[in-house]
Each structure stands twice: as C-alpha cells, then as structure tokens.
Design a protein around this motif. Sequence first.
Motif, PDB file in Angstrom:
ATOM      1  N   GLU A 219      42.925  26.201 -57.716  1.00  0.00           N
ATOM      2  CA  GLU A 219      41.602  26.738 -57.399  1.00  0.00           C
ATOM      3  C   GLU A 219      41.336  28.036 -58.163  1.00  0.00           C
ATOM      4  OE1 GLU A 219      39.020  27.183 -53.322  1.00  0.00           O
ATOM      5  OE2 GLU A 219      41.080  27.943 -53.286  1.00  0.00           O
ATOM      6  N   LYS A 220      42.308  28.933 -58.147  1.00  0.00           N
ATOM      7  CA  LYS A 220      42.136  30.209 -58.828  1.00  0.00           C
ATOM      8  C   LYS A 220      42.183  30.045 -60.349  1.00  0.00           C
ATOM      9  CE  LYS A 220      43.924  33.110 -55.073  1.00  0.00           C
ATOM     10  NZ  LYS A 220      42.670  33.887 -54.918  1.00  0.00           N
ATOM     11  N   ALA A 221      43.018  29.126 -60.830  1.00  0.00           N
ATOM     12  CA  ALA A 221      43.140  28.910 -62.274  1.00  0.00           C
ATOM     13  C   ALA A 221      41.847  28.335 -62.853  1.00  0.00           C
ATOM     14  CB  ALA A 221      44.318  27.988 -62.571  1.00  0.00           C
ATOM     15  N   LEU A 222      41.187  27.446 -62.122  1.00  0.00           N
ATOM     16  CA  LEU A 222      39.922  26.891 -62.603  1.00  0.00           C
ATOM     17  C   LEU A 222      38.850  27.980 -62.716  1.00  0.00           C
ATOM     18  CD1 LEU A 222      39.805  23.496 -60.674  1.00  0.00           C
ATOM     19  CD2 LEU A 222      39.985  23.795 -63.149  1.00  0.00           C
ATOM     20  N   LYS A 223      38.819  28.879 -61.748  1.00  0.00           N
ATOM     21  CA  LYS A 223      37.844  29.972 -61.800  1.00  0.00           C
ATOM     22  C   LYS A 223      38.115  30.878 -63.005  1.00  0.00           C
ATOM     23  CE  LYS A 223      36.945  30.124 -56.803  1.00  0.00           C
ATOM     24  NZ  LYS A 223      37.101  30.912 -55.555  1.00  0.00           N
ATOM     25  N   LYS A 224      39.384  31.189 -63.207  1.00  0.00           N
ATOM     26  CA  LYS A 224      39.737  32.036 -64.349  1.00  0.00           C
ATOM     27  C   LYS A 224      39.428  31.330 -65.660  1.00  0.00           C
ATOM     28  CE  LYS A 224      43.606  34.645 -66.346  1.00  0.00           C
ATOM     29  NZ  LYS A 224      42.923  35.956 -66.337  1.00  0.00           N
ATOM     30  N   SER A 225      39.684  30.029 -65.730  1.00  0.00           N
ATOM     31  CA  SER A 225      39.396  29.263 -66.935  1.00  0.00           C
ATOM     32  C   SER A 225      37.909  29.280 -67.243  1.00  0.00           C
ATOM     33  CB  SER A 225      39.883  27.827 -66.773  1.00  0.00           C
ATOM     34  OG  SER A 225      39.594  27.051 -67.909  1.00  0.00           O
ATOM     35  N   ASP A 226      37.068  29.132 -66.216  1.00  0.00           N
ATOM     36  CA  ASP A 226      35.617  29.161 -66.416  1.00  0.00           C
ATOM     37  C   ASP A 226      35.176  30.519 -66.963  1.00  0.00           C
ATOM     38  OD1 ASP A 226      35.351  26.575 -65.546  1.00  0.00           O
ATOM     39  OD2 ASP A 226      34.741  27.119 -63.495  1.00  0.00           O
ATOM     40  N   LEU A 227      35.737  31.607 -66.440  1.00  0.00           N
ATOM     41  CA  LEU A 227      35.386  32.938 -66.919  1.00  0.00           C
ATOM     42  C   LEU A 227      35.806  33.142 -68.373  1.00  0.00           C
ATOM     43  CD1 LEU A 227      36.321  35.047 -63.762  1.00  0.00           C
ATOM     44  CD2 LEU A 227      34.018  34.731 -64.702  1.00  0.00           C
ATOM     45  N   GLU A 228      36.989  32.651 -68.715  1.00  0.00           N
ATOM     46  CA  GLU A 228      37.460  32.798 -70.094  1.00  0.00           C
ATOM     47  C   GLU A 228      36.625  31.947 -71.048  1.00  0.00           C
ATOM     48  OE1 GLU A 228      41.636  32.522 -70.723  1.00  0.00           O
ATOM     49  OE2 GLU A 228      42.033  34.298 -69.485  1.00  0.00           O
ATOM     50  N   ASN A 229      36.219  30.760 -70.605  1.00  0.00           N
ATOM     51  CA  ASN A 229      35.360  29.922 -71.445  1.00  0.00           C
ATOM     52  C   ASN A 229      34.012  30.600 -71.681  1.00  0.00           C
ATOM     53  OD1 ASN A 229      37.281  27.904 -71.708  1.00  0.00           O
ATOM     54  ND2 ASN A 229      36.522  26.738 -69.953  1.00  0.00           N
ATOM     55  N   ALA A 230      33.481  31.241 -70.643  1.00  0.00           N
ATOM     56  CA  ALA A 230      32.211  31.953 -70.791  1.00  0.00           C
ATOM     57  C   ALA A 230      32.347  33.107 -71.785  1.00  0.00           C
ATOM     58  CB  ALA A 230      31.742  32.469 -69.428  1.00  0.00           C
ATOM     59  N   LYS A 231      33.470  33.784 -71.745  1.00  0.00           N
ATOM     60  CA  LYS A 231      33.698  34.875 -72.685  1.00  0.00           C
ATOM     61  C   LYS A 231      33.797  34.348 -74.106  1.00  0.00           C
ATOM     62  CE  LYS A 231      36.415  39.114 -73.115  1.00  0.00           C
ATOM     63  NZ  LYS A 231      37.397  39.975 -72.419  1.00  0.00           N
ATOM     64  N   CYS A 232      34.466  33.226 -74.287  1.00  0.00           N
ATOM     65  CA  CYS A 232      34.560  32.619 -75.623  1.00  0.00           C
ATOM     66  C   CYS A 232      33.189  32.196 -76.136  1.00  0.00           C
ATOM     67  CB  CYS A 232      35.512  31.422 -75.590  1.00  0.00           C
ATOM     68  SG  CYS A 232      37.247  31.876 -75.364  1.00  0.00           S
ATOM     69  N   ASP A 233      32.351  31.655 -75.232  1.00  0.00           N
ATOM     70  CA  ASP A 233      30.989  31.282 -75.631  1.00  0.00           C
ATOM     71  C   ASP A 233      30.200  32.512 -76.070  1.00  0.00           C
ATOM     72  OD1 ASP A 233      31.530  28.641 -75.060  1.00  0.00           O
ATOM     73  OD2 ASP A 233      30.595  28.691 -73.064  1.00  0.00           O
ATOM     74  N   ALA A 234      30.401  33.607 -75.369  1.00  0.00           N
ATOM     75  CA  ALA A 234      29.695  34.834 -75.731  1.00  0.00           C
ATOM     76  C   ALA A 234      30.158  35.358 -77.091  1.00  0.00           C
ATOM     77  CB  ALA A 234      29.923  35.889 -74.650  1.00  0.00           C
ATOM     78  N   ILE A 235      31.439  35.237 -77.382  1.00  0.00           N
ATOM     79  CA  ILE A 235      31.963  35.639 -78.693  1.00  0.00           C
ATOM     80  C   ILE A 235      31.308  34.804 -79.790  1.00  0.00           C
ATOM     81  CG2 ILE A 235      34.014  35.694 -80.155  1.00  0.00           C
ATOM     82  CD1 ILE A 235      35.617  36.291 -77.555  1.00  0.00           C
ATOM     83  N   ASP A 236      31.263  33.477 -79.562  1.00  0.00           N
ATOM     84  CA  ASP A 236      30.658  32.586 -80.547  1.00  0.00           C
ATOM     85  C   ASP A 236      29.160  32.874 -80.726  1.00  0.00           C
ATOM     86  OD1 ASP A 236      33.055  31.304 -81.020  1.00  0.00           O
ATOM     87  OD2 ASP A 236      32.646  29.632 -79.643  1.00  0.00           O
ATOM     88  N   ALA A 237      28.507  33.333 -79.660  1.00  0.00           N
ATOM     89  CA  ALA A 237      27.060  33.614 -79.717  1.00  0.00           C
ATOM     90  C   ALA A 237      26.748  34.945 -80.379  1.00  0.00           C
ATOM     91  CB  ALA A 237      26.480  33.575 -78.312  1.00  0.00           C
ATOM     92  N   GLY A 238      27.789  35.714 -80.725  1.00  0.00           N
ATOM     93  CA  GLY A 238      27.565  36.967 -81.416  1.00  0.00           C
ATOM     94  C   GLY A 238      27.415  38.180 -80.521  1.00  0.00           C
TER      95      GLY A 238
END
Length: 248
Positions: A219-238
């Motif tokens: 449960e906690k790992a999925l939440k952390k994974s979602d946050l890290e994916n969002a951060k990666c998307d933000a990096i890609d978006a500039g």
Amino acid sequence: MNNSSAGAPLPKLTGKISTERIRMMRVPRPPQGLIEGFKRISDATSIISDIMDELGVTGAIGASTLKPTLPFASMVGPALTVRNILQREHVYETARAHVNGMAEFEAHNLALPGDIVVIDGVAGISNMGGISAQTGKRQGEAGAIVSGGVRDVGHSRRVDYPIWSTEITPVTGKWRIQTVEINGDIQIAGVRVSPGDIVVADETGVCFIPLARAHEVLEKALKKSDLENAKCDAIDAGTAVADLPASA
C-alpha cells in the motif's frame, strides 16, 4: 509436515529427501491481487526498501551481493525455501560412489506456478545447475534466489529462467551438498526468509517481505511509486528543478 495443498493435488514425491524434512508441502499463498500489485511498481526494490525502512522491516539485499544472471530481469512471487549444507564425507568418496544429496528437484516438484525457489546454500559450490533451472522453468516458477554458487548460467539464460546468486562456479554440488530441509525458515545474506514470504527482485537487488506485512508494504510502496512517477513526468515536462514536486 504440513500437507495443505492450496487447492492443487500434491505430486508424487521424488524421494530425494525424507518427508519429515519437508516442513510444508505447499507454501502459504499470497492474497489475491498482492503479486500483481507489486509488479506494478517501477524500480521496485528501491521503493520497497525505502518503505521497509520506514516500517522497521529488514529484508533488502543489493545486487552487488545477489547478482542477477539475466539482464533486465525482474520477478515477484512467494518463497519456496531450501536449505543446503556440506556433506560430511570427502568429495572423492562421494563422487566415486555417486552419492548425490541435493534435493532442490523436490522443491521444483512441489512448486506451484509463480513460486520462487530460495536456497540457503553452500558457498563456492553450485547449488543449482542448468537442468535444475530448466525444470523450474517447466514447472512455471518465476525464478530462483541462491545464497551460494550456481552453474550452467548459459543454460538457465537460454530457457529464460532468472536466478539471483551470490556466486557462479563450475564446481558441482552433486557430491558435496546435502539438502536438509524444504520449506523451513532460512537465512539469506543475514535476512530471515520464511516459506510464503514475498520475494521482489530486479536489477538493483532483492527484497524479502514477510507475508504478514506484505499488504502494508504494498500500500505504501504504490503511493510512493505514484509520487515518483509524477516527479519524473514533471522533469520530462521541463519543470524547473526548484519547482519539482517533493518525493515521498
């Protein structure tokens, strides 16, 4: 010996180890959806290791210790445990007499699809070879973790059977090793592993998650994974570095 069968009929045993040394005929099965949930996590062992730290659960081992034999491999599944020790007799005596005390084939025999064979093995000696790996693949296992040596790596690669091991060696265990227990508690690189514990392995390492804590970790790992994916998307978006979202 626990004869619970998880709904599947038990196979005819090979006789390579006495039934008294098989602590469970079937490992405890994970709750529905648990394995699939762990498979959804990118960079899984890193995220899970962080969560286990936060929860006070030990169980992460780096790939510098347990090295994957297949590039880009990853796997998740319940542990089916094996414990090996050295035979007492001298190898030249056992080799001449063809005394083979290894019984990981009985573990393959008992495995259900998706199981991961985890061997508390002997250093400097092969605890699993190519034919054994091929058998595990045929049985539908996800792969194996071996504290100790393995051999015939080309064979296991050809059949696409992933192994994480501490050593690779051509030295056979046939005349040197005795399997003394299947599906008991074992120790891998200082981590206690019980039958049915959840194994997560990738290029970064291996995590052993106690089955009783697995849902909480997931449960906690999925939440952390979602946050890290969002951060990666933000990096890609500039997004500017100073404006990147915080990670969990």
